[in-house]
Design an enzyme around this catalytic site. Structure first.
Site, mmCIF file in Angstrom:
data_model
loop_
_atom_site.group_PDB
_atom_site.id
_atom_site.type_symbol
_atom_site.label_atom_id
_atom_site.label_comp_id
_atom_site.label_asym_id
_atom_site.label_seq_id
_atom_site.Cartn_x
_atom_site.Cartn_y
_atom_site.Cartn_z
ATOM 1 N N LYS A 2 0.823 -1.217 0.000
ATOM 2 C CA LYS A 2 0.000 0.000 0.000
ATOM 3 C C LYS A 2 0.861 1.274 0.000
ATOM 4 O O LYS A 2 0.447 2.300 -0.529
ATOM 5 C CB LYS A 2 -0.954 0.008 1.198
ATOM 6 C CG LYS A 2 -2.046 -1.063 1.088
ATOM 7 C CD LYS A 2 -3.031 -1.000 2.225
ATOM 8 C CE LYS A 2 -3.976 -2.196 2.178
ATOM 9 N NZ LYS A 2 -4.950 -2.218 3.249
ATOM 10 N N ASP A 9 -9.995 2.174 2.780
ATOM 11 C CA ASP A 9 -10.079 1.494 4.086
ATOM 12 C C ASP A 9 -10.668 2.459 5.130
ATOM 13 O O ASP A 9 -11.418 2.044 6.018
ATOM 14 C CB ASP A 9 -8.687 1.068 4.574
ATOM 15 C CG ASP A 9 -8.127 -0.107 3.782
ATOM 16 O OD1 ASP A 9 -8.924 -0.910 3.275
ATOM 17 O OD2 ASP A 9 -6.886 -0.219 3.672
HETATM 18 P P1 NDP Z 1 0.841 -4.032 9.875
HETATM 19 O O1 NDP Z 1 1.807 -5.128 9.630
HETATM 20 O O2 NDP Z 1 1.031 -2.710 9.204
HETATM 21 O O3 NDP Z 1 0.761 -3.745 11.497
HETATM 22 C C1 NDP Z 1 0.650 -4.789 12.402
HETATM 23 C C2 NDP Z 1 0.485 -4.236 13.831
HETATM 24 O O4 NDP Z 1 0.202 -5.358 14.653
HETATM 25 C C3 NDP Z 1 1.707 -3.558 14.422
HETATM 26 O O5 NDP Z 1 1.301 -2.466 15.198
HETATM 27 C C4 NDP Z 1 2.338 -4.648 15.305
HETATM 28 O O6 NDP Z 1 3.019 -4.147 16.448
HETATM 29 C C5 NDP Z 1 1.096 -5.358 15.778
HETATM 30 N N1 NDP Z 1 1.307 -6.756 16.150
HETATM 31 C C6 NDP Z 1 1.659 -7.780 15.325
HETATM 32 N N2 NDP Z 1 1.670 -8.943 16.025
HETATM 33 C C7 NDP Z 1 1.304 -8.629 17.307
HETATM 34 C C8 NDP Z 1 1.133 -9.403 18.486
HETATM 35 N N3 NDP Z 1 1.324 -10.720 18.482
HETATM 36 N N4 NDP Z 1 0.756 -8.773 19.608
HETATM 37 C C9 NDP Z 1 0.534 -7.454 19.620
HETATM 38 N N5 NDP Z 1 0.700 -6.652 18.539
HETATM 39 C C10 NDP Z 1 1.075 -7.250 17.387
HETATM 40 O O7 NDP Z 1 -0.580 -4.646 9.532
HETATM 41 P P2 NDP Z 1 -1.872 -3.927 8.936
HETATM 42 O O8 NDP Z 1 -2.170 -2.702 9.723
HETATM 43 O O9 NDP Z 1 -1.758 -3.790 7.464
HETATM 44 O O10 NDP Z 1 -3.015 -5.041 9.201
HETATM 45 C C11 NDP Z 1 -3.392 -5.339 10.525
HETATM 46 C C12 NDP Z 1 -4.569 -6.294 10.566
HETATM 47 O O11 NDP Z 1 -5.740 -5.710 9.989
HETATM 48 C C13 NDP Z 1 -4.325 -7.599 9.835
HETATM 49 O O12 NDP Z 1 -4.756 -8.645 10.679
HETATM 50 C C14 NDP Z 1 -5.186 -7.501 8.598
HETATM 51 O O13 NDP Z 1 -5.660 -8.777 8.214
HETATM 52 C C15 NDP Z 1 -6.339 -6.613 9.084
HETATM 53 N N6 NDP Z 1 -6.954 -5.836 7.983
HETATM 54 C C16 NDP Z 1 -8.309 -5.922 7.773
HETATM 55 C C17 NDP Z 1 -8.926 -5.176 6.775
HETATM 56 C C18 NDP Z 1 -10.396 -5.308 6.557
HETATM 57 O O14 NDP Z 1 -10.909 -4.833 5.530
HETATM 58 N N7 NDP Z 1 -11.124 -5.919 7.446
HETATM 59 C C19 NDP Z 1 -8.171 -4.239 5.898
HETATM 60 C C20 NDP Z 1 -6.766 -4.224 6.200
HETATM 61 C C21 NDP Z 1 -6.200 -4.998 7.214
HETATM 62 P P3 NDP Z 1 4.610 -3.808 16.440
HETATM 63 O O15 NDP Z 1 4.725 -2.443 15.834
HETATM 64 O O16 NDP Z 1 4.982 -3.836 17.879
HETATM 65 O O17 NDP Z 1 5.272 -4.893 15.621
#
Ligand code: NDP
Length: 262
Positions: free
Chosen positions: A65, A101
């Protein structure tokens, strides 16, 4: 006129419901177009691939993105603020980039407007939701496991906190999980006790993942209103479709998508 071709670019991309959604709409509305998926290796090559495939528009999913944002000639306000694009449309040789989004999340709330919201996670989805909620006048706090990704939000004047500094007694009427905890496992986004307190005070628990996660199970146990990410997925697709074909959505389009994905 030639059949128009649309696609979703991502990696992985095989799980995406976008081809199903958009092809159902093209069929139902008798639009001569087709939507496919494309596994992109390199985000830097996104623009070149777009033109090479002769596409009229694309959706973009993880992890491209931000590359899509950089590839566009013209951006909508959400895309500019968020720094990420999930929809591109070709018009007179130029690439127009949108972030659907953000409005997709707001539409999925179905009229519920919180006063104060906390977003768990600080990735791309959190950015979209944070700007959308702020635009609607909601007080937003972003909480994340680590500090690094919070910097973007601090620069944009959002209130931020790391999970270990979070005061779980503070009341938020909306708690949104945008972390990937629970996507492929049974993990909770944050410590069970803290999450339990946060959810106890909330009106709505929202998980962007579109299945029943441990986060949502906890909300149900506490007898809280709860929602998974399916409606957000549907609404971001509706708004992307509007950009692709240049028509406003209506109830019939929503029904078609719901029939396709539920
Ligand atoms: P990113 O990879 O950009 O961000 C992931 C975030 O999750 C970070 O803040 C990371 O923290 C945190 N994280 C990852 N693993 C853990 C864990 N085990 N415990 C706590 N925090 C954690 O992902 P996106 O923002 O692109 O996507 C996030 C979610 O949203 C996904 O599950 C995706 O499937 C969903 N999504 C749904 C959409 C919809 O239309 N319904 C659209 C887009 C996304 P840190 O910075 O500490 O690593």
């Amino acid at each position: 006129m030639n059949k128009k071709l649309f696609a979703i670019f991502g990696n992985p991309v095989s799980h995406s419901k976008s081809p199903l959604i958009h092809n159902s709409l093209f069929r139902e509305l008798e639009i001569d177009a087709c939507y496919t998926r494309y596994l992109l290796d390199d985000g830097g090559g996104l623009k070149e691939k777009f033109f090479e495939l002769g596409l009229s528009g694309i959706n973009i999913t993880i992890p491209f993105k931000e590359d899509a944002f950089l590839a566009c000639d013209v951006l909508d306000d959400y895309a500019k603020n968020i720094g990420a694009v999930n929809t591109i449309v070709l018009k007179e040789g130029l690439l127009y980039g949108f972030n659907t989004d953000a409005p997709g999340f707001m539409a999925s709330l179905d009229g519920f407007l919180p006063k104060k919201a906390i977003i768990l996670g600080a990735g791309g989805t959190a950015r979209a939701i944070a700007f959308a909620l702020r635009k609607a006048g909601v007080l937003v706090c972003i909480a994340n496991r680590s500090a690094g990704r919070l910097e973007f939000f601090e620069k944009a004047d959002f209130r931020t906190v790391t999970f270990d500094m979070l005061d779980e007694a503070e009341q938020f009427d909306l708690v949104v999980n945008t972390t990937s905890a629970g996507l492929t496992d049974e993990e909770l986004p944050l410590n069970e006790k803290k999450l339990m307190r946060l959810l106890s005070n909330a009106k709505l628990a929202y998980d962007c993942i579109y299945k029943e996660t441990s986060f949502l199970k906890m909300a149900k146990k506490l007898d809280k209103e709860n929602k998974n990410g399916l409606d957000m997925l549907i609404w971001q697709a509706v708004f992307a479709f509007e950009k692709f074909v240049g028509i406003d959505s209506d109830k019939r389009m929503l029904d078609v998508i719901k029939r396709a994905v539920y």
